[in-house]
Design a protein around this motif. Sequence first.
Motif, PDB file in Angstrom:
ATOM      1  N   GLU A   7       0.838  -1.208   0.000  1.00  0.00           N
ATOM      2  CA  GLU A   7       0.000   0.000   0.000  1.00  0.00           C
ATOM      3  C   GLU A   7       0.867   1.249   0.000  1.00  0.00           C
ATOM      4  OE1 GLU A   7      -2.502  -0.429   3.439  1.00  0.00           O
ATOM      5  OE2 GLU A   7      -3.785  -1.921   2.467  1.00  0.00           O
ATOM      6  N   LEU A  27      -5.746   5.291   0.390  1.00  0.00           N
ATOM      7  CA  LEU A  27      -6.434   4.223  -0.336  1.00  0.00           C
ATOM      8  C   LEU A  27      -7.788   4.654  -0.886  1.00  0.00           C
ATOM      9  CD1 LEU A  27      -5.579   1.172   1.956  1.00  0.00           C
ATOM     10  CD2 LEU A  27      -4.447   1.896  -0.158  1.00  0.00           C
ATOM     11  N   GLU A  28      -8.386   5.678  -0.303  1.00  0.00           N
ATOM     12  CA  GLU A  28      -9.689   6.161  -0.778  1.00  0.00           C
ATOM     13  C   GLU A  28      -9.564   7.253  -1.844  1.00  0.00           C
ATOM     14  OE1 GLU A  28      -9.256   5.915   2.810  1.00  0.00           O
ATOM     15  OE2 GLU A  28      -9.974   3.876   2.516  1.00  0.00           O
ATOM     16  N   GLY A  69      -6.855   2.341  -3.614  1.00  0.00           N
ATOM     17  CA  GLY A  69      -7.062   1.029  -2.986  1.00  0.00           C
ATOM     18  C   GLY A  69      -7.394  -0.047  -4.002  1.00  0.00           C
ATOM     19  N   ASP A  73      -5.244  -3.472  -4.804  1.00  0.00           N
ATOM     20  CA  ASP A  73      -5.832  -4.814  -4.921  1.00  0.00           C
ATOM     21  C   ASP A  73      -5.413  -5.473  -6.234  1.00  0.00           C
ATOM     22  OD1 ASP A  73      -7.147  -4.419  -2.501  1.00  0.00           O
ATOM     23  OD2 ASP A  73      -9.057  -3.883  -3.450  1.00  0.00           O
TER      24      ASP A  73
END
Length: 79
Positions: A7, A27-28, A69, A73
Amino acid sequence: MERKELEAKVIELVAMAYGEDAENVNLETTFKDDLGGASIQMVGLVSEIENELDVMVSLQDASACATVGDLVDKVEEEM
């Protein structure tokens, strides 16, 4: 590579590609609304991910990610 480490690295690469301070990216963070989502910057970001993390993520897959994010992933899936 641990998830938190991944991350942090992706956030760093996103910040660099989009000319942002890493502390302003999380992440947002959305590519379209928060970063302005220029396709040329996404091309550079995908290239940096390949160089730095040795992971192949297609431009199409990366461009489909709404948030940082989502991109983390996708990178994790390809590792």
